[in-house]
Design an enzyme around this catalytic site. Structure first.
Site, PDB file in Angstrom:
ATOM      1  N   LYS A 111       0.798  -1.104   0.080  1.00 49.98           N
ATOM      2  CA  LYS A 111      -0.024   0.087   0.055  1.00 49.98           C
ATOM      3  C   LYS A 111       0.709   1.170  -0.047  1.00 49.98           C
ATOM      4  CE  LYS A 111      -4.471  -2.041   1.422  1.00 49.98           C
ATOM      5  NZ  LYS A 111      -5.464  -1.889   2.191  1.00 49.98           N
ATOM      6  N   LYS A 192      -5.315 -10.607  -5.836  1.00 49.36           N
ATOM      7  CA  LYS A 192      -6.511 -11.133  -4.919  1.00 49.36           C
ATOM      8  C   LYS A 192      -7.812 -10.235  -5.511  1.00 49.36           C
ATOM      9  CE  LYS A 192      -6.746  -8.490  -0.756  1.00 49.36           C
ATOM     10  NZ  LYS A 192      -7.702  -8.376   0.425  1.00 49.36           N
ATOM     11  N   LYS A 195     -11.733  -4.838  -3.123  1.00 48.58           N
ATOM     12  CA  LYS A 195     -12.961  -3.922  -3.095  1.00 48.58           C
ATOM     13  C   LYS A 195     -12.587  -2.670  -4.041  1.00 48.58           C
ATOM     14  CE  LYS A 195     -14.340  -4.729   1.331  1.00 48.58           C
ATOM     15  NZ  LYS A 195     -13.771  -4.155   2.828  1.00 48.58           N
TER      16      LYS A 195
HETATM   17  P1  ATP Z   1     -10.253  -5.557  -0.151  1.00 48.58           P
HETATM   18  O1  ATP Z   1      -8.940  -5.868  -0.338  1.00 48.58           O
HETATM   19  O2  ATP Z   1     -11.154  -6.422  -0.787  1.00 48.58           O
HETATM   20  O3  ATP Z   1     -10.484  -4.129  -0.091  1.00 48.58           O
HETATM   21  P2  ATP Z   1      -9.658  -5.916   2.645  1.00 48.58           P
HETATM   22  O4  ATP Z   1      -8.686  -7.267   2.667  1.00 48.58           O
HETATM   23  O5  ATP Z   1      -8.837  -4.718   2.397  1.00 48.58           O
HETATM   24  O6  ATP Z   1     -10.604  -6.155   1.446  1.00 48.58           O
HETATM   25  P3  ATP Z   1     -11.444  -6.367   4.759  1.00 48.58           P
HETATM   26  O7  ATP Z   1     -12.741  -5.868   3.819  1.00 48.58           O
HETATM   27  O8  ATP Z   1     -11.379  -5.849   5.973  1.00 48.58           O
HETATM   28  O9  ATP Z   1     -10.369  -5.764   3.768  1.00 48.58           O
HETATM   29  O10 ATP Z   1     -11.625  -7.848   4.568  1.00 48.58           O
HETATM   30  C1  ATP Z   1     -12.532  -8.409   5.398  1.00 48.58           C
HETATM   31  C2  ATP Z   1     -12.015 -10.096   5.224  1.00 48.58           C
HETATM   32  O11 ATP Z   1     -12.333 -10.389   3.863  1.00 48.58           O
HETATM   33  C3  ATP Z   1     -10.519 -10.404   5.895  1.00 48.58           C
HETATM   34  O12 ATP Z   1     -10.801 -11.397   6.690  1.00 48.58           O
HETATM   35  C4  ATP Z   1     -10.026 -10.681   4.662  1.00 48.58           C
HETATM   36  O13 ATP Z   1      -8.762 -11.549   5.031  1.00 48.58           O
HETATM   37  C5  ATP Z   1     -11.046 -11.315   3.692  1.00 48.58           C
HETATM   38  N1  ATP Z   1     -10.720 -11.241   2.447  1.00 48.58           N
HETATM   39  C6  ATP Z   1     -10.369  -9.933   1.742  1.00 48.58           C
HETATM   40  N2  ATP Z   1     -10.037 -10.305   0.431  1.00 48.58           N
HETATM   41  C7  ATP Z   1     -10.325 -11.664   0.134  1.00 48.58           C
HETATM   42  C8  ATP Z   1      -9.827 -12.399  -0.822  1.00 48.58           C
HETATM   43  N3  ATP Z   1      -9.794 -12.057  -2.146  1.00 48.58           N
HETATM   44  N4  ATP Z   1     -10.057 -13.864  -0.872  1.00 48.58           N
HETATM   45  C9  ATP Z   1     -10.198 -14.311   0.487  1.00 48.58           C
HETATM   46  N5  ATP Z   1     -10.412 -13.474   1.503  1.00 48.58           N
HETATM   47  C10 ATP Z   1     -10.523 -12.209   1.337  1.00 48.58           C
END
Ligand code: ATP
Ligand code: LTN
Length: 326
Positions: A111, A192, A195
């Site tokens: 990041k 991965k 969002k």
């Molecule tokens: P993103 O990267 O999609 O914005 P994030 O990881 O920043 O999401 P959170 O929204 O807090 O943050 O994630 C919520 C949960 O979803 C966490 O337990 C994270 O590990 C899980 N998670 C996020 N992306 C994935 C993915 N691609 N596959 C599986 N689990 C995920």
């Protein structure tokens, strides 16, 4: 009964990666454990947020928690900033953490890439996450694979305080699902599902309509071989789709491979569209029923009271052990 804690950031549309990696586990765990599920709004402001959008997203996540099956009669649902202990404990843990260990966090490295100077909150983000977990004497933390390093850091901090100050914290364990722990982007299986990715077809959000689900899956990146075989190294695109298929249907990867032998990607994708649409339908219906109600806000208010009572006890113990106050 074990104590379970986890959180999701209110930063956008929750997608099937969040669901299969985290939310699905939240629901499974709530019958046999005391579960606490948080909407981590303090984490989300590590990057700039529009205040109005943030408020909207907080209620969206709360409604989605309930829409996927988290039952407020069984589990505590609350907003992080409603319980002051999170920020308070975070400072105490900051004083027991090292810049070296924080610099090694891959999420921070990703990041802050290319910036000369990064927001300090992005750097100390994992400490706030450790505070979330330790504040509730949590035993189990269900998350996606991307959070493994943060959980390790939380354990290290807890053990360090227990050894150098006084035995204060329960040392928690991460819980990761096999099939859903790391769902990859549909348009680029090397990163991965996220969002924040620009291409909306890189992800399927839990509130996407049937047409969008179909479009995103049908245009998902695969390979030119045309064989449905699980091989994440050589065939990351189709392997990711097989993972999604397996996580939603409960069928093993081997069974999926066998039943699609001799068939093409088109057939497989069409079936996957149906499976995902069917899984999303009740979630959307439940979401629409709860999202605009006063009941939702009442649940969050009550959740904050319950969480606050547990947090207060922990903070008392922490302050005493550290010699803070009088
Ligand atoms: P993103 O990267 O999609 O914005 P994030 O990881 O920043 O999401 P959170 O929204 O807090 O943050 O994630 C919520 C949960 O979803 C966490 O337990 C994270 O590990 C899980 N998670 C996020 N992306 C994935 C993915 N691609 N596959 C599986 N689990 C995920
Ligand atoms: N960092 C997590 C969200 C999060 C969390 C937590 C998860 C914040 N605090 C405590 C489990 C326990 C993420 O998914 N990005």
């Amino acid at each position: 009964m074990k104590r379970v804690f986890s959180g999701v950031q209110p930063t956008g549309n929750i997608h099937i990666g969040n669901y299969l990696g985290a939310l699905k586990q939240f629901v499974e765990l709530q019958d046999e454990n005391q579960c606490i599920y948080c909407i981590v709004d303090l984490h989300s402001i590590t990057v700039p947020q529009d205040p109005r959008e943030l408020r909207k997203h907080i209620l969206d996540v709360a409604a989605l928690y309930m829409a996927v099956g988290i039952d407020p009669e069984k589990s505590i649902i609350f907003v992080q900033s409603d319980v002051s202990g999170h920020a308070e404990l975070s400072w105490i843990l900051t004083c027991n953490s090292y810049t070296g260990e924080l610099s090694r966090m891959t999420q921070f490295k990703d990041k802050s890439k290319g910036r000369e100077s990064a927001p300090a909150g992005l750097f100390t983000y994992p400490i706030l996450m450790a505070a979330d977990i330790l504040l509730y004497d949590s035993d189990i933390v269900p998350v996606g694979n991307d959070q493994k390093q943060h959980i390790e850091l939380c354990r290290d901090i807890a053990i360090r305080v227990n050894n150098t100050v006084k035995k204060t914290f329960v040392v928690p364990e991460g819980r990761f699902l096999k099939a859903g722990a790391r769902i990859m982007a549909l348009d680029d299986p090397s990163s991965k599902m996220s969002k924040s990715a620009e291409n909306i077809h890189s992800r399927i959000s839990l509130l996407d309509d049937d047409g969008k689900i179909k479009k995103s899956i049908m245009r998902a990146t695969t390979d030119s071989e045309g064989e449905i075989r699980f091989d994440p190294e050589a065939k990351p695109g189709i392997s990711n789709l097989m993972n999604i298929y397996s996580a939603f249907s409960g069928e093993s990867l081997e069974d999926i491979q066998t039943s699609y032998s001799g068939k093409g990607y088109g057939d497989f994708k069409k079936d996957l569209v149906g499976i995902v649409q069917e899984a999303m339908a009740p979630i959307k219906k439940n979401f629409n029923e709860i999202r605009e109600t006063q009941e939702l806000k009442d649940i969050l208010t009550l959740g904050a009271e319950k969480a606050g009572a547990i947090a207060e006890k922990t903070m008392k113990r922490v302050k005493e052990n550290f010699g803070l106050g009088f």
